[in-house]
Scaffold this motif. Structure first.
Motif, PDB file in Angstrom:
ATOM      1  N   ASP A 542    -104.638  13.677 -19.521  1.00 52.70           N
ATOM      2  CA  ASP A 542    -105.788  14.267 -20.205  1.00 52.70           C
ATOM      3  C   ASP A 542    -106.541  13.191 -20.966  1.00 52.70           C
ATOM      4  OD1 ASP A 542    -105.286  16.880 -19.365  1.00 52.70           O
ATOM      5  OD2 ASP A 542    -103.817  17.181 -20.976  1.00 52.70           O
ATOM      6  N   VAL A 543    -107.857  13.355 -21.052  1.00 48.87           N
ATOM      7  CA  VAL A 543    -108.711  12.442 -21.812  1.00 48.87           C
ATOM      8  C   VAL A 543    -109.458  13.269 -22.842  1.00 48.87           C
ATOM      9  CG1 VAL A 543    -110.645  10.813 -21.714  1.00 48.87           C
ATOM     10  CG2 VAL A 543    -108.969  10.892 -19.850  1.00 48.87           C
ATOM     11  N   GLU A 544    -109.447  12.802 -24.088  1.00 47.06           N
ATOM     12  CA  GLU A 544    -110.125  13.542 -25.145  1.00 47.06           C
ATOM     13  C   GLU A 544    -111.618  13.587 -24.892  1.00 47.06           C
ATOM     14  OE1 GLU A 544    -109.275  12.173 -29.021  1.00 47.06           O
ATOM     15  OE2 GLU A 544    -107.095  12.465 -28.849  1.00 47.06           O
ATOM     16  N   LYS A 545    -112.182  14.754 -25.187  1.00 44.98           N
ATOM     17  CA  LYS A 545    -113.612  14.965 -25.002  1.00 44.98           C
ATOM     18  C   LYS A 545    -114.378  14.132 -26.021  1.00 44.98           C
ATOM     19  CE  LYS A 545    -116.903  18.779 -24.618  1.00 44.98           C
ATOM     20  NZ  LYS A 545    -117.093  20.253 -24.761  1.00 44.98           N
ATOM     21  N   GLU A 572    -111.588   7.892 -14.370  1.00 48.56           N
ATOM     22  CA  GLU A 572    -111.895   9.063 -15.192  1.00 48.56           C
ATOM     23  C   GLU A 572    -112.890   9.948 -14.464  1.00 48.56           C
ATOM     24  OE1 GLU A 572    -113.127   8.110 -19.118  1.00 48.56           O
ATOM     25  OE2 GLU A 572    -111.192   7.247 -19.702  1.00 48.56           O
ATOM     26  N   GLN A 578    -114.388  24.010 -18.488  1.00 45.83           N
ATOM     27  CA  GLN A 578    -112.930  24.013 -18.615  1.00 45.83           C
ATOM     28  C   GLN A 578    -112.294  24.666 -17.397  1.00 45.83           C
ATOM     29  OE1 GLN A 578    -111.055  22.640 -21.235  1.00 45.83           O
ATOM     30  NE2 GLN A 578    -109.353  23.053 -19.833  1.00 45.83           N
TER      31      GLN A 578
END
Length: 763
Positions: A542-545, A572, A578
């Motif tokens: 996961d990559v932070e928004k 990425e 979502q």
């Protein structure tokens, strides 16, 4: 004293109490009576024996009265006693009455001095008594004796409160003169339930045993420690007199002389002594009946109305009439069919608000329990391992390049076969509920045990037959699913490539995910391929928004620290929502690209499994797992839909149709309709009791109707200050009908002294 009609009310109330008490309903009718309350050795039993003029009560140390004794005194020409538990047997020897009381007490309480709230009812006919109904209650005690339970004090208080809480009950509070009247337990209890003193009569015993130079004159004159209805003094026989067999008539004469000769009491002699007490109680009970007459009459009328229809049927009832038996059989079977259908289909009549029953419970099995059982089968904890072994066993010594169809079919058939157990369990649960519903309906046939037993046997046999047919049909449905694996089903998705536009780096591309690779093109026309990334050794994280970013991002990287694309160690990818992000992550998971930190769900899938070292095999396993998941979801959906329909058709509807159309014919086919309709002894007794109660109620209402509303009565004395009685404060707490008693000395802390639980009548 009032008119003769009023005098007849006391024996009539006794008669009504007997009629209703014999069928266990006396507790529902609060009949006017007098409860005798006092401590141990206060002289209660002696007062009652003086009323009768005979020795008939058990004596001894400790608790002698261990069950309430309802004593009904009736004035008549002959003298005898009769117990309600052995009706028809007249006791002319009062020693035998004493022995019978002891024997009946031991029957319920045993020999360890324990107590029971179940009363003994004794009716004494004598020319020497006035009409009275009294209840001799166990004496209040503080300390358990022998094998008595530690809470004996509270048990006794519970029994006393059951009687004196009734508004129709007068309280005869007996206290010995040689004790502290202000601390009298009898008066404390009376004060708790009768704070205005309208129902409490004080009796002072043992006046002859007071210390020399002391007397109870001011108490008997109601000037010291006053009661609204005042006090009456009596002198009973001493223990020496009892042991010496002193005659009660002689004792009454000694009592009269005591009051006439005592300087402190001689001016009160006319209003003292047992005969005066008996007359006062007779008068007060009669007046009390008159005061409660309107509500008493209304209650009797409602009881009579509730019994009228049933009593009218029984009046002309002929148990041996063949026509009546046939008609009753037909009516009962028809009612059974209607009741069964209402319970299954639901009805607004007599809705149960406590528990589910009948059709509601079956509906719960349909839509909650059966899906729950299927969900247990759907758990794929070992599925990946099974697919792994299936693929490798099919390939054998060779290394396969393609995903084998046989592995998919073998796993699917095993999963379908595992449905047999929950489906059979589902049928068993419905069958049990059908039987329970039938038992509930058949219980109404208890008046005819032969009919009830045969009906139960026939209907349950039918349920078992339909259950067997339904089981065979369901197993056949599962075999049909096993016979052909339809991979062309419209809902079977196989492995769906996830296709869509994602932002890779700084540009947007058209991405396509397959079982082997992730490819991206310039646009959706797929003419210009930019790159094809093999899925071997890939994982995602996961990559932070980012701040002010509207995109949802995740990254793909190589577990062997190689570049993923050109000079990039990770790639990425950004989605617009979502939901889109979750869809891609799920597709990558099925393709064998796992998160950097394996989720709890995936831990469950991989726990205890052999760790794959062949990326190609792992992708094949995930492909077949995805196919199995898709195909089995179709099967589960089909079974969830078909099972309730099959059971409804083959079992429930068939049993309903059988009861309504075939049950009567099968009962007639037995050729024993006459014996089927034989009444049970309980039904015969019930019929007799209904008729007897009906007659008693009509008789009571007839006598009440003759009573003049202007009957003379003694007015209730004015209120007095009774704050000298140290009583306990109590509160009513619904809906358990529980009384919690608190000491007034600890009102701030509210420490409970005892708790009573029983139905109570409030005004």
């Amino acid at each position: 004293m009032g008119n003769r009609g009023m005098e007849d009310l006391i024996p009539l109330v006794n008669q009504l109490q007997g009629a209703l008490g014999s069928v266990g309903q006396s507790c529902h009718l609060h009949l006017p009576q007098i409860a005798v309350v006092g401590g141990q050795s206060a002289g209660k039993s002696s007062v009652l024996e003086n009323f009768v003029g005979r020795d008939f009560l058990p004596r001894g140390s400790g608790i002698v009265t261990r069950r309430p004794l309802i004593l009904q005194l009736l004035n008549s020409d002959t003298e005898y006693g009769e117990f309600f538990h052995c009706k028809g047997k007249k006791f002319t020897d009062f020693d035998e009455i004493c022995k019978e009381i002891e024997a009946e007490t031991l029957r319920l309480t045993g020999s360890n001095k324990s107590i029971s709230p179940v009363p003994i009812t004794l009716q004494i006919h004598s020319p020497h008594v006035l009409n009275l109904t009294l209840v001799d209650l166990p004496g209040i005690t503080k300390v358990p004796v022998g094998d008595q339970p530690a809470d004996i004090e509270y048990q006794i208080r519970d029994i006393i409160m059951q009687y004196i809480c009734k508004e129709n009950c007068l309280i005869l509070a007996v206290t010995p003169a040689n004790s502290d009247l202000a601390n009298s337990d009898a008066l404390k209890l009376a004060k708790d339930v009768d704070p205005q003193g309208q129902r409490t009569i004080g009796v002072i015993t043992k006046l002859d045993l007071m210390d020399q130079g002391t007397n109870a004159r001011e108490i008997l004159e109601n000037r010291l420690l006053p009661l609204r209805r005042g006090y009456i003094g009596v002198v009973n026989r001493s223990q020496k007199d009892i042991d010496g067999k002193k005659d009660i008539k002689a004792a009454l004469e000694s009592e009269r002389k005591f009051f006439l000769s005592h300087p402190a009491y001689k001016h009160l002699a006319e209003k003292m002594g047992t005969p005066y007490l008996q007359r006062i109680l007779n008068q007060q009970l009669t007046n009390h009946i008159r005061d409660t007459l309107p509500s008493f009459r209304s209650h009797l009328q409602s009881l009579l109305l509730s019994l009228h229809k049933e009593a009218e049927e029984y009046k002309h009832f002929s148990p041996d009439d063949p026509a009546r038996r046939t008609k009753t059989l037909l009516q009962l079977v028809q009612r059974l069919a209607v009741d069964f259908e209402k319970l299954i289909e639901g009805s607004g009549d007599r809705v149960d608000t406590v528990t589910l029953s009948g059709g509601a419970r079956i509906n719960k099995i349909f839509h909650e329990r059966f899906p729950s059982e299927l969900a247990k089968v759907c758990e794929f904890g070992k599925l990946r391992q099974e697919i792994n072994y299936a693929i490798r066993n099919i390939h054998g010594v060779r290394t396969g390049l393609f995903t084998p169809d046989m592995a998919f079919e073998a796993i699917v058939k095993k999963q379908i076969s595992s449905l047999k157990e929950p489906c059979i369990k589902f049928i068993d649960m419905v069958s049990q509920e059908l039987c329970s519903t039938v038992y509930q309906c058949i219980s109404k046939l208890s008046s005819f045990p032969g009919l009830r037993d045969e009906t139960e046997r026939i209907v349950v046999t039918e349920i078992r037959e339909q259950e067997s047919k339904c089981r065979d049909q369901v197993l056949m449905l599962i075999d049909i699913q096993l016979a052909y694996i339809n991979t062309k089903h419209e809902d079977f998705i196989g492995f769906t490539n996830n296709i869509g536009i994602m932002k890779g780096g700084a540009k947007e591309f058209w991405f396509i995910l397959s079982t082997e690779s992730l490819s991206w093109f310039r646009d959706e026309e797929e003419k210009e391929k930019k790159y094809m990334l093999p899925l071997d050794n890939l994982k995602l994280r996961d990559v932070e928004k980012g701040f002010m970013s509207s995109k949802f991002v995740f990254a793909i990287f190589n577990t062997e620290s190689r570049n993923v694309y050109k000079d990039y160690r990770c790639l990425e990818l950004a989605c617009n929502s979502q939901e889109e992000l979750d869809s891609w992550k799920a597709s990558l998971l099925r393709a064998g690209v796992y998160p950097e930190k394996v989720s709890t769900l995936e831990d469950g899938f991989r726990n205890g499994l052999e760790k794959f070292t062949n990326p190609q095999l792992e992708r094949q396993v995930e492909t077949i797992r995805n196919l199995v998941d898709s195909y089995m979801s179709i099967i589960y959906k089909t079974m969830r839909d078909l099972m309730p329909k099959t059971v409804m058709h083959l079992m429930i509807n068939s049993v309903k149709e059988f009861i309504s159309s075939e049950l009567l014919a099968q009962l007639y086919a037995l050729g024993e309709c006459t014996s089927l309709m034989d009444e049970s002894p309980e039904q015969r007794q019930h019929r007799e009791e209904v008729l007897r109660k009906h007659v008693a109620l009509k008789e009571a209402l007839a006598v009440i109707g003759e009573v003049s509303s202007s009957t003379c009565t003694t007015p209730l004395p004015p209120p007095v200050d009774s704050s000298w009685i140290k009583h306990h404060r109590y509160t009513w707490i619904n809906p358990k009908w529980e009384i919690r008693l608190f000491s007034t000395e600890h009102s701030s802390t509210h420490l409970p002294l005892w708790s009573l639980q029983f139905p109570l009548t409030t005004t």
